[in-house]
Design a protein around this motif. Structure first.
Motif, PDB file in Angstrom:
ATOM      1  N   TRP A 180      -6.878   8.864 -37.569  1.00 50.80           N
ATOM      2  CA  TRP A 180      -5.973   7.804 -38.029  1.00 50.80           C
ATOM      3  C   TRP A 180      -5.517   8.078 -39.460  1.00 50.80           C
ATOM      4  O   TRP A 180      -4.652   7.382 -39.992  1.00 50.80           O
ATOM      5  CB  TRP A 180      -6.627   6.425 -37.928  1.00 50.80           C
ATOM      6  CG  TRP A 180      -8.057   6.377 -38.397  1.00 50.80           C
ATOM      7  CD1 TRP A 180      -9.171   6.402 -37.605  1.00 50.80           C
ATOM      8  CD2 TRP A 180      -8.530   6.326 -39.750  1.00 50.80           C
ATOM      9  NE1 TRP A 180     -10.301   6.374 -38.393  1.00 50.80           N
ATOM     10  CE2 TRP A 180      -9.938   6.326 -39.703  1.00 50.80           C
ATOM     11  CE3 TRP A 180      -7.901   6.281 -40.997  1.00 50.80           C
ATOM     12  CZ2 TRP A 180     -10.729   6.295 -40.855  1.00 50.80           C
ATOM     13  CZ3 TRP A 180      -8.685   6.249 -42.142  1.00 50.80           C
ATOM     14  CH2 TRP A 180     -10.086   6.254 -42.059  1.00 50.80           C
ATOM     15  N   ASP A 187      -9.153   3.272 -29.340  1.00 50.35           N
ATOM     16  CA  ASP A 187      -8.611   4.293 -30.233  1.00 50.35           C
ATOM     17  C   ASP A 187      -9.760   5.022 -30.888  1.00 50.35           C
ATOM     18  O   ASP A 187     -10.896   4.561 -30.858  1.00 50.35           O
ATOM     19  CB  ASP A 187      -7.680   3.675 -31.263  1.00 50.35           C
ATOM     20  CG  ASP A 187      -8.420   2.759 -32.209  1.00 50.35           C
ATOM     21  OD1 ASP A 187      -9.045   1.794 -31.730  1.00 50.35           O
ATOM     22  OD2 ASP A 187      -8.388   2.990 -33.423  1.00 50.35           O
ATOM     23  N   GLY A 246     -12.180   4.002 -35.094  1.00 56.20           N
ATOM     24  CA  GLY A 246     -11.790   3.799 -33.710  1.00 56.20           C
ATOM     25  C   GLY A 246     -12.488   2.576 -33.165  1.00 56.20           C
ATOM     26  O   GLY A 246     -13.476   2.104 -33.722  1.00 56.20           O
ATOM     27  N   SER A 247     -11.971   2.043 -32.062  1.00 56.92           N
ATOM     28  CA  SER A 247     -12.532   0.790 -31.584  1.00 56.92           C
ATOM     29  C   SER A 247     -12.394   0.665 -30.074  1.00 56.92           C
ATOM     30  O   SER A 247     -11.817   1.538 -29.412  1.00 56.92           O
ATOM     31  CB  SER A 247     -11.847  -0.386 -32.273  1.00 56.92           C
ATOM     32  OG  SER A 247     -10.474  -0.382 -31.950  1.00 56.92           O
ATOM     33  N   ASN A 269      -6.134 -13.348 -34.149  1.00 60.40           N
ATOM     34  CA  ASN A 269      -6.478 -12.349 -35.162  1.00 60.40           C
ATOM     35  C   ASN A 269      -7.630 -12.900 -35.987  1.00 60.40           C
ATOM     36  O   ASN A 269      -7.443 -13.623 -36.948  1.00 60.40           O
ATOM     37  CB  ASN A 269      -5.275 -12.052 -36.048  1.00 60.40           C
ATOM     38  CG  ASN A 269      -5.585 -10.949 -37.037  1.00 60.40           C
ATOM     39  OD1 ASN A 269      -6.754 -10.613 -37.254  1.00 60.40           O
ATOM     40  ND2 ASN A 269      -4.566 -10.378 -37.625  1.00 60.40           N
ATOM     41  N   ALA A 270      -8.845 -12.558 -35.579  1.00 59.18           N
ATOM     42  CA  ALA A 270     -10.028 -13.113 -36.237  1.00 59.18           C
ATOM     43  C   ALA A 270     -10.525 -12.203 -37.346  1.00 59.18           C
ATOM     44  O   ALA A 270     -11.665 -12.301 -37.767  1.00 59.18           O
ATOM     45  CB  ALA A 270     -11.124 -13.360 -35.208  1.00 59.18           C
ATOM     46  N   GLY A 271      -9.682 -11.314 -37.810  1.00 60.75           N
ATOM     47  CA  GLY A 271     -10.068 -10.448 -38.920  1.00 60.75           C
ATOM     48  C   GLY A 271     -10.783  -9.211 -38.442  1.00 60.75           C
ATOM     49  O   GLY A 271     -10.958  -9.002 -37.246  1.00 60.75           O
ATOM     50  N   ARG A 272     -11.179  -8.354 -39.411  1.00 61.35           N
ATOM     51  CA  ARG A 272     -11.835  -7.120 -39.030  1.00 61.35           C
ATOM     52  C   ARG A 272     -12.990  -6.828 -39.978  1.00 61.35           C
ATOM     53  O   ARG A 272     -13.144  -7.469 -40.999  1.00 61.35           O
ATOM     54  CB  ARG A 272     -10.837  -5.968 -39.040  1.00 61.35           C
ATOM     55  CG  ARG A 272     -10.148  -5.781 -40.366  1.00 61.35           C
ATOM     56  CD  ARG A 272      -9.149  -4.663 -40.293  1.00 61.35           C
ATOM     57  NE  ARG A 272      -9.824  -3.381 -40.256  1.00 61.35           N
ATOM     58  CZ  ARG A 272      -9.222  -2.243 -39.909  1.00 61.35           C
ATOM     59  NH1 ARG A 272      -7.965  -2.259 -39.541  1.00 61.35           N
ATOM     60  NH2 ARG A 272      -9.878  -1.117 -39.922  1.00 61.35           N
ATOM     61  N   PHE A 313      -2.119   4.361 -33.002  1.00 58.74           N
ATOM     62  CA  PHE A 313      -3.531   4.617 -32.745  1.00 58.74           C
ATOM     63  C   PHE A 313      -3.702   6.027 -32.218  1.00 58.74           C
ATOM     64  O   PHE A 313      -2.861   6.523 -31.463  1.00 58.74           O
ATOM     65  CB  PHE A 313      -4.068   3.635 -31.699  1.00 58.74           C
ATOM     66  CG  PHE A 313      -4.424   2.300 -32.272  1.00 58.74           C
ATOM     67  CD1 PHE A 313      -4.177   2.012 -33.598  1.00 58.74           C
ATOM     68  CD2 PHE A 313      -5.018   1.338 -31.480  1.00 58.74           C
ATOM     69  CE1 PHE A 313      -4.505   0.786 -34.133  1.00 58.74           C
ATOM     70  CE2 PHE A 313      -5.356   0.101 -32.004  1.00 58.74           C
ATOM     71  CZ  PHE A 313      -5.100  -0.175 -33.329  1.00 58.74           C
ATOM     72  N   PRO A 333      -2.622  -5.304 -35.291  1.00 56.93           N
ATOM     73  CA  PRO A 333      -1.328  -5.936 -35.498  1.00 56.93           C
ATOM     74  C   PRO A 333      -0.410  -5.746 -34.284  1.00 56.93           C
ATOM     75  O   PRO A 333      -0.440  -4.694 -33.643  1.00 56.93           O
ATOM     76  CB  PRO A 333      -0.748  -5.215 -36.723  1.00 56.93           C
ATOM     77  CG  PRO A 333      -1.768  -4.241 -37.184  1.00 56.93           C
ATOM     78  CD  PRO A 333      -2.861  -4.167 -36.186  1.00 56.93           C
ATOM     79  N   PHE A 335      -2.148   6.762 -42.011  1.00 54.84           N
ATOM     80  CA  PHE A 335      -2.556   5.960 -43.164  1.00 54.84           C
ATOM     81  C   PHE A 335      -2.087   6.610 -44.463  1.00 54.84           C
ATOM     82  O   PHE A 335      -1.543   5.958 -45.352  1.00 54.84           O
ATOM     83  CB  PHE A 335      -4.081   5.798 -43.166  1.00 54.84           C
ATOM     84  CG  PHE A 335      -4.565   4.851 -44.219  1.00 54.84           C
ATOM     85  CD1 PHE A 335      -4.632   3.486 -43.958  1.00 54.84           C
ATOM     86  CD2 PHE A 335      -4.925   5.301 -45.476  1.00 54.84           C
ATOM     87  CE1 PHE A 335      -5.055   2.607 -44.932  1.00 54.84           C
ATOM     88  CE2 PHE A 335      -5.355   4.419 -46.456  1.00 54.84           C
ATOM     89  CZ  PHE A 335      -5.424   3.071 -46.185  1.00 54.84           C
ATOM     90  N   PRO A 367     -16.856  -9.292 -41.948  1.00 53.40           N
ATOM     91  CA  PRO A 367     -16.621 -10.727 -41.778  1.00 53.40           C
ATOM     92  C   PRO A 367     -16.323 -11.106 -40.328  1.00 53.40           C
ATOM     93  O   PRO A 367     -16.818 -12.128 -39.842  1.00 53.40           O
ATOM     94  CB  PRO A 367     -15.395 -10.988 -42.664  1.00 53.40           C
ATOM     95  CG  PRO A 367     -15.375  -9.888 -43.637  1.00 53.40           C
ATOM     96  CD  PRO A 367     -15.969  -8.700 -42.956  1.00 53.40           C
ATOM     97  N   TRP A 386     -10.201 -11.872 -29.289  1.00 55.87           N
ATOM     98  CA  TRP A 386     -10.254 -11.669 -30.742  1.00 55.87           C
ATOM     99  C   TRP A 386      -9.980 -10.211 -31.052  1.00 55.87           C
ATOM    100  O   TRP A 386     -10.656  -9.319 -30.543  1.00 55.87           O
ATOM    101  CB  TRP A 386     -11.631 -12.043 -31.288  1.00 55.87           C
ATOM    102  CG  TRP A 386     -11.853 -13.511 -31.393  1.00 55.87           C
ATOM    103  CD1 TRP A 386     -11.059 -14.501 -30.908  1.00 55.87           C
ATOM    104  CD2 TRP A 386     -12.966 -14.164 -32.020  1.00 55.87           C
ATOM    105  NE1 TRP A 386     -11.599 -15.722 -31.195  1.00 55.87           N
ATOM    106  CE2 TRP A 386     -12.772 -15.543 -31.875  1.00 55.87           C
ATOM    107  CE3 TRP A 386     -14.103 -13.706 -32.693  1.00 55.87           C
ATOM    108  CZ2 TRP A 386     -13.688 -16.473 -32.378  1.00 55.87           C
ATOM    109  CZ3 TRP A 386     -15.007 -14.641 -33.188  1.00 55.87           C
ATOM    110  CH2 TRP A 386     -14.790 -16.004 -33.034  1.00 55.87           C
ATOM    111  N   TRP A 418      -8.072  -7.497 -34.312  1.00 54.96           N
ATOM    112  CA  TRP A 418      -7.408  -7.394 -35.609  1.00 54.96           C
ATOM    113  C   TRP A 418      -6.176  -6.497 -35.513  1.00 54.96           C
ATOM    114  O   TRP A 418      -5.520  -6.235 -36.506  1.00 54.96           O
ATOM    115  CB  TRP A 418      -8.367  -6.827 -36.651  1.00 54.96           C
ATOM    116  CG  TRP A 418      -8.914  -5.483 -36.289  1.00 54.96           C
ATOM    117  CD1 TRP A 418      -8.302  -4.278 -36.459  1.00 54.96           C
ATOM    118  CD2 TRP A 418     -10.176  -5.198 -35.688  1.00 54.96           C
ATOM    119  NE1 TRP A 418      -9.107  -3.271 -36.005  1.00 54.96           N
ATOM    120  CE2 TRP A 418     -10.270  -3.809 -35.523  1.00 54.96           C
ATOM    121  CE3 TRP A 418     -11.253  -6.003 -35.276  1.00 54.96           C
ATOM    122  CZ2 TRP A 418     -11.387  -3.185 -34.950  1.00 54.96           C
ATOM    123  CZ3 TRP A 418     -12.349  -5.376 -34.722  1.00 54.96           C
ATOM    124  CH2 TRP A 418     -12.409  -3.986 -34.565  1.00 54.96           C
TER     125      TRP A 418
END
Lengths: 454, 282
Positions: A289, A163, A325-326, A86-89, A363, A64, A293, A92, A60, A62
């Protein structure tokens, strides 16, 4: 154990479950209270065997176009089939993951998780310690603070950094030039510049500190040297969101907000985007980031922006914090822990895959090799007038404190921040007093959840 | 009836209150992401590009939006027709037959109106997880098939719209109860049925939380969850944030309300007569 006078924290958490917390802090019933298995390394033979056995992994994320990086993994390990979902971010996506963990079915093998959310999953014992699969050996490849973020209190490795978002300052060179300003080196200079700029042009503010953005506030706390959350043992937590460092921060920003020389409007909203485009704000305090953006969100201002490190509290000892970051984490319920762990490690530490994240997804990297890579730091985007923006943020990254930690009930902390400190900024009331309210709200909540607050 | 100026003003204000957001949405869906931030929100920009936006919305990520729209239509239409049929059968039964436990069962169903569907979403997930129905279309359709409100409406409607004497006549002529329901009852109930269809259609169309937690596969998402995912991607900042998608998000929102508006306009004749049913005791 209903009827027992002394609820243990875990049984209490399990009982309160999803509804009470809004987000399921409730433990995964089946995993029980069994202690984590001792760290016995998985042998290379076992790893080789697992990586040659046909296996399906669900991932899972998000991110792209992450299929490109996944394809590199599958080229090296053709037996492993990775299904990217892609289970969203954001909230939710985490709600969904927690619900699946709670039900004991439907959870992925591997999941994208932001740094600050890792403790909200380790408290329910939902992540796999990656040490037995060779994660320790990767420590030196990653920037120190990122490894600090994914490390547990017992030395566990809960995830692999992907990232990052060390904080810096993006500013409008044209507005600075017009008013004879230069990027402030200290927060004192920043405050002077804010007053000067707003007095010279009442339509313009030096910056906007969003009253809805607890993540940016935490990044600034991080820079100031605050240690707001320290978890020790299974259920002891120390909460100090109103310590001296944080009070200094609240006094500074609350003061500027009360003077009316900075903006406090909600970010990532219509008005905020418009403000970035029309020059209402001369700077954006943002993460690594941010430059990419901004280049997408404020196309009409191309060429006018520059990057600088954050202003400092102590110019002799530069520091920064992180925002965003993730990571890639392995979910403990996976039936293929070896393949999942190797996948999480490969995705972020394989040089080719890590570089792809930097060049395709833009990233900001977590590996030491990439932030030193001339191809990465030498990039000169026209949006920033040809400045080596990545270099600025790469340098900032080495000043981020690796010991900052997050609470296991982040969503509550964020909600309470918005209703106390965030509100005091927008309402121009006493931010230091709001800090005390924030502290007492979180403390009450933590105690209600069965934590011993020290 | 006399015209009242204050009342007219209040109604115009209400009209503006409801229509302005819609107007904003339509205007916004004609703009590029850049124009969204640099031009006046309630009027068109110099370079409207509605068709370009629609094109990119429908083709982004291999046309995932079209799949979402199709899913929503399937979920909503199946749920709405099923719910209407069940509500009609149950309402008719309660209105026209006397049986043991009727009062208690009726109160139980009425009480269920008070429980918001969102509160039941997580328990439903846990149940469905046990039987392997999560991440399938059934996870959305089955919970939407029961509509306590629809039952209540149909019960009140059946009481008045289906005369007992007509049923007796049918029985005397030798028709079975099932045949009476389908051939006589259902036809007389048609206006009420349309009302229930519309209610459930709207409810399922707009359902967000249930599909959010039930579905993991983006190919099964309805429009609501899909657009929310785009929104998170556009506005979150952080890793993978991409504000360019905002224009698609707005165009997608516009496209997703059009079918509902069409359904309302086409069915409003029936739905008005259904709404008034039971308001006056005859």
């Amino acid at each position: 154990m209903p009827g027992s006078p002394q609820f243990t924290r875990r049984s209490f958490l399990a009982a309160t479950g999803v509804a009470a917390l809004g987000t399921a802090l409730g433990g995964c019933g089946s995993s029980g209270t069994a202690p984590a298995a001792a760290v016995a390394p998985v042998s290379q033979a076992d790893i080789d065997k697992a990586m040659a056995t046909p296996t399906e992994l669900t991932f899972w994320t998000w991110v792209p176009d992450i299929d490109q990086e996944v394809a590199l993994f599958q080229r090296k390990y053709p037996a492993i089939k990775v299904t990217v979902v892609n289970a969203g971010r954001g909230t939710p996506a985490y709600t969904k993951l927690r619900t699946a963990l709670q039900a004991g079915t439907g959870a992925p093998d591997v999941s994208q998780i932001e740094f600050q959310y890792i403790p909200t999953f380790t408290i329910t014992d939902s992540l796999l310690d990656l040490r037995p699969y060779g994660a320790e050996a990767l420590r030196d490849k990653f920037i120190d603070w990122t490894w600090g973020q994914v490390s547990g209190q017992g030395g566990e490795v809960w995830a692999i950094p992907q990232d990052t978002g060390p904080l810096g300052l993006l500013y409008r060179q044209d507005i600075f030039d017009r008013h004879g300003l230069k990027p402030p080196a200290t927060w004192d200079e920043f405050a002077d510049a804010a007053r000067k700029l707003h007095a010279a042009d009442p339509q313009v503010f030096l910056t906007n500190l969003a009253g809805n953005q607890a993540a940016a506030w935490h990044g600034l706390m991080w820079q100031t040297g605050a240690k707001p959350y320290t978890v020790s043992g299974a259920s002891d937590i120390s909460i100090k969101v109103n310590d001296e460092a944080s009070k200094k921060l609240a006094k500074f920003w609350g003061g500027l907000a009360q003077e009316g020389v900075i903006g406090t409007e909600a970010d990532f909203t219509d008005g905020w985007y418009a403000a970035l485009n029309n020059g209402k704000y001369a700077t954006w305090i943002t993460a690594a980031w941010g430059p990419v953006f901004l280049a997408g969100a404020a196309k009409s201002t191309a060429g006018l922006w520059r990057a600088a490190p954050l202003p400092q509290w102590n110019a002799a000892k530069p520091a920064s914090g992180n925002w965003g970051g993730s990571t890639t984490a392995v979910v403990k319920t996976t039936r293929n822990p070896i393949a999942a762990a190797i996948f999480a490690q490969f995705l972020n530490s394989d040089p080719e895959s890590a570089k792809l994240f930097a060049t395709k997804q833009f990233f900001f990297p977590a590996t030491k090799a990439l932030v030193a890579d001339p191809g990465f730091v030498g990039d000169t985007p026209a949006f920033f007038g040809g400045q080596q923006v990545n270099k600025v943020f790469a340098d900032v990254g080495s000043t981020v404190d690796p010991t900052f930690g997050w609470p296991p009930f982040l969503d509550q902390v964020v909600t309470d921040w918005t209703e106390t400190v965030g509100k005091s900024l927008t309402a121009k009331t006493d931010a230091v007093a709001a800090l005390d309210q924030w502290q007492s709200r979180i403390t009450t909540f933590a105690q209600g959840q069965g934590f011993t607050v020290r | 009836m006399r015209r009242s100026t204050p009342l007219t003003i209040v109604m115009l204000a209400a009209l503006a209150y409801f229509l302005l957001p819609l107007f904003w949405l339509v205007v916004a869906s004609t703009k590029s992401t850049e124009d969204l931030f640099t031009t006046f929100g309630l009027w068109f920009s110099d370079a409207p590009q509605f068709l370009t936006n629609v094109g990119s919305t429908l083709t982004y990520d291999d046309g995932v939006f079209v799949r979402w729209l199709r899913n929503t239509v399937i979920y909503a239409v199946v749920s709405a027709s099923g719910a209407a049929l069940l509500a009609a059968a149950a309402g008719y039964g309660f209105a026209k037959f006397r049986f043991r436990g009727q009062a208690i069962m009726s109160s139980a169903v009425l009480g269920a109106i008070m429980v918001p569907a969102t509160a039941l979403a997580i328990p439903t997930y846990l149940l469905f997880a046990q039987v392997g129905l999560v991440n399938t279309p059934w996870a959305i359709i089955l919970p939407s098939l029961v509509s306590p409100f629809g039952f209540y409406l149909m019960r009140v409607y059946a009481q008045d719209a289906v005369p007992d004497s007509l049923l007796e006549a049918a029985r005397l002529d030798g028709a079975g109860e099932v045949r009476i329901f389908f051939q006589i009852g259902l036809r007389l109930l048609a206006p009420g049925l349309v009302t229930v269809v519309l209610f459930t259609l709207v409810a399922t169309w707009n359902n967000y939380f249930l599909p959010l937690i039930m579905l993991n596969d983006p190919n099964l998402y309805p429009v609501t969850v899909g657009l929310a995912a785009w929104s998170a991607q556009a506005a979150g900042g952080g890793s993978g944030g991409n504000s360019d998608i905002l224009a698609l998000l707005l165009t997608g929102s516009t496209l997703s309300v059009l079918p509902l508006m069409a359904a309302f306009l086409l069915l409003q004749r029936y739905w008005q007569s259904g709404l008034a049913a039971g308001s006056v005791k005859q």
